[in-house]
Design a protein around this motif. Structure first.
Motif, short mmCIF file in Angstrom:
data_model
loop_
_atom_site.label_atom_id
_atom_site.label_comp_id
_atom_site.label_asym_id
_atom_site.label_seq_id
_atom_site.Cartn_x
_atom_site.Cartn_y
_atom_site.Cartn_z
N ARG A 166 0.85 -1.18 0.00
CA ARG A 166 0.00 0.00 0.00
C ARG A 166 0.89 1.24 0.00
O ARG A 166 1.67 1.45 0.94
CB ARG A 166 -0.92 0.01 1.24
N PRO A 167 0.80 2.09 -1.03
CA PRO A 167 1.60 3.32 -1.04
C PRO A 167 1.29 4.18 0.18
O PRO A 167 0.18 4.16 0.72
CB PRO A 167 1.16 4.01 -2.33
N VAL A 168 2.30 4.96 0.59
CA VAL A 168 2.17 5.79 1.79
C VAL A 168 2.50 7.23 1.44
O VAL A 168 3.50 7.51 0.78
CB VAL A 168 3.12 5.30 2.90
N VAL A 169 1.65 8.15 1.89
CA VAL A 169 1.92 9.59 1.82
C VAL A 169 2.25 10.02 3.24
O VAL A 169 1.46 9.84 4.17
CB VAL A 169 0.72 10.38 1.28
N LEU A 170 3.44 10.61 3.40
CA LEU A 170 4.03 10.79 4.72
C LEU A 170 4.52 12.22 4.90
O LEU A 170 4.94 12.87 3.94
CB LEU A 170 5.22 9.82 4.83
N SER A 171 4.51 12.71 6.14
CA SER A 171 5.14 13.99 6.45
C SER A 171 6.64 13.90 6.22
O SER A 171 7.25 12.86 6.44
CB SER A 171 4.89 14.39 7.91
N GLU A 172 7.23 15.01 5.84
CA GLU A 172 8.68 15.04 5.62
C GLU A 172 9.37 15.44 6.91
O GLU A 172 9.90 16.55 7.05
CB GLU A 172 9.01 16.02 4.49
N LEU A 173 9.38 14.52 7.88
CA LEU A 173 10.05 14.75 9.16
C LEU A 173 11.44 14.10 9.12
O LEU A 173 11.64 13.08 8.46
CB LEU A 173 9.24 14.15 10.30
N PRO A 174 12.42 14.66 9.85
CA PRO A 174 13.78 14.11 9.80
C PRO A 174 13.87 12.66 10.29
O PRO A 174 14.74 11.91 9.85
CB PRO A 174 14.60 15.06 10.67
N GLN A 175 12.96 12.26 11.18
CA GLN A 175 13.00 10.88 11.69
C GLN A 175 12.67 9.86 10.61
O GLN A 175 12.96 8.67 10.76
CB GLN A 175 12.02 10.71 12.86
N PHE A 176 12.04 10.32 9.51
CA PHE A 176 11.61 9.39 8.46
C PHE A 176 12.63 9.23 7.33
O PHE A 176 12.31 8.73 6.26
CB PHE A 176 10.28 9.86 7.85
#
Length: 366
Positions: free
Chosen positions: A291-301
């Motif tokens: 399942r594709p994921v749309v994610l926040s651009e946080l440094p932990q990621f």
């Protein structure tokens, strides 16, 4: 003939039962018990009625009085008390704990309890970086991301290693896209300030206005002391005002396999993690499932870069456009599925996780 050396005893010190409210700490603890068979782990379970997830978990279980397993104060007190006794019977303590508001005093108390027993501390997340300055390292420290490791080194935690969490591919097989009359966008997270639920709704509204057709489902865990019903009602009202009247708001869902199988895209867009795991397990499970994921651009990621679509925290316009595009472009959807599954297998596999922790255990037990 020489007697066989007994396996080392390692206490997995968590804030509550590993079969309680599932999170980054309990999932890592269970993975350690499963993937390091040369070690005899001791771990906490809830009593009465342990969860099915731990019935076959290797090692020895230690009961804590708790019906739901949520690490409220009485449960945390039991964990510390039990840990103080068990520590003296173990060769190593492996604390798997998020650094929250109670950690600074705990970090000063614990050395008086453990004596000479070595301690390893895995930190799934940090609720507030300001807490690090008031905390002391329990021992050698492991973070899930380089971003958190860097903050901890700067706060005086010494050498902090990075070991990514693990997903077992056989538990999260690649599944075909569900064929149905409509598409489903799944939102996960917590009822936290900055947790991303409101941003997810606003982003979904942007996608809907751009022509995407889907059903929005929010699966959000609560926190002790919150009025969850009121929060869920507020989110439904917000969704309706944004033109998404059929939005479904759920609490904790025990069948995450079924929820991901029914979804087309996972949306996880917190402004801040607030103590949640640096690498959210639900994101890894979604990628493994296909399942594709749309994610926040946080440094932990950072370790997920290239496998997910990202937008700046709070940029609902860009997030919504990405969501609309991945829903409406089947070939792009398919390429993201392939990349996501490959990333999970390469970066978050069992072999690497087990080898890194086995090496650390050998160092500390030698």
């Amino acid at each position: 003939m020489a007697a066989e050396r007994r396996p080392p005893r390692v206490l997995l010190l968590t804030s509550g039962p590993v079969d309680g409210g599932r999170g980054g700490d309990t999932d890592i603890a269970m993975a350690l018990a499963r993937e390091l068979p040369a070690v005899r782990h001791l771990w906490f379970r809830k009593w009465p009625g342990p969860d099915e997830a731990v019935r076959d978990l290797p090692g020895r279980s230690v009961p804590l009085l708790s019906r739901d397993g949520v690490p409220r104060l009485p449960v945390r007190v039991q964990a510390v008390a039990a840990g103080s006794v068990l520590t003296r019977r173990c060769d190593l303590v492996h604390a798997v704990m998020t650094i929250g508001s109670g950690f600074p005093p705990f970090s000063r108390l614990w050395p008086r309890i453990v004596g000479d027993t070595p301690v390893l501390h895995t930190v799934p997340g940090v609720m507030n970086p300001a807490l690090l300055a008031r905390s002391r390292p329990l021992g050698p420290t492991v973070a899930l991301s380089e971003a958190t490791a860097g903050r901890m080194r700067s706060a005086g935690f010494g050498e902090v290693r990075v070991i990514r969490p693990v997903v077992r591919p056989e538990e999260w097989p690649l599944l075909p896209r569900t064929v149905s009359d409509g598409q489903t966008v799944l939102v996960t997270g917590h009822h936290d300030p900055g947790g991303g639920a409101e941003e997810a709704i606003a982003s979904a509204a942007v996608a809907a206005r751009a022509g995407a057709r889907f059903r929005l489902v929010l699966a959000l865990r609560d926190r002790p002391g919150l009025d969850t019903r009121a929060l869920e009602a507020d989110l439904r009202a917000l969704a309706a005002s944004q033109g998404l009247p059929e939005t479904e708001v759920l609490g904790h869902v025990p069948d995450m396999h079924g929820l991901l199988a029914a979804a087309d895209v996972l949306l996880y867009v917190p402004r801040a993690l607030g103590g949640k795991a640096d690498v959210p397990l639900t994101v890894l499970q979604a990628l493994a499932t296909g399942r594709p994921v749309v994610l926040s651009e946080l440094p932990q990621f950072e370790s997920l870069r290239g496998a997910v679509l990202q937008a700046a925290p709070g940029d609902c316009e860009r997030t919504g456009r990405l969501l609309q595009q991945v829903l409406d472009r089947p070939r792009w959807w398919r390429s993201l599925v392939d990349q996501g599954r490959a990333t999970v297998e390469e970066r978050f596999g069992v072999a690497r996780f087990a080898a890194q922790y086995a090496h650390l255990y050998e160092e500390l037990l030698s």
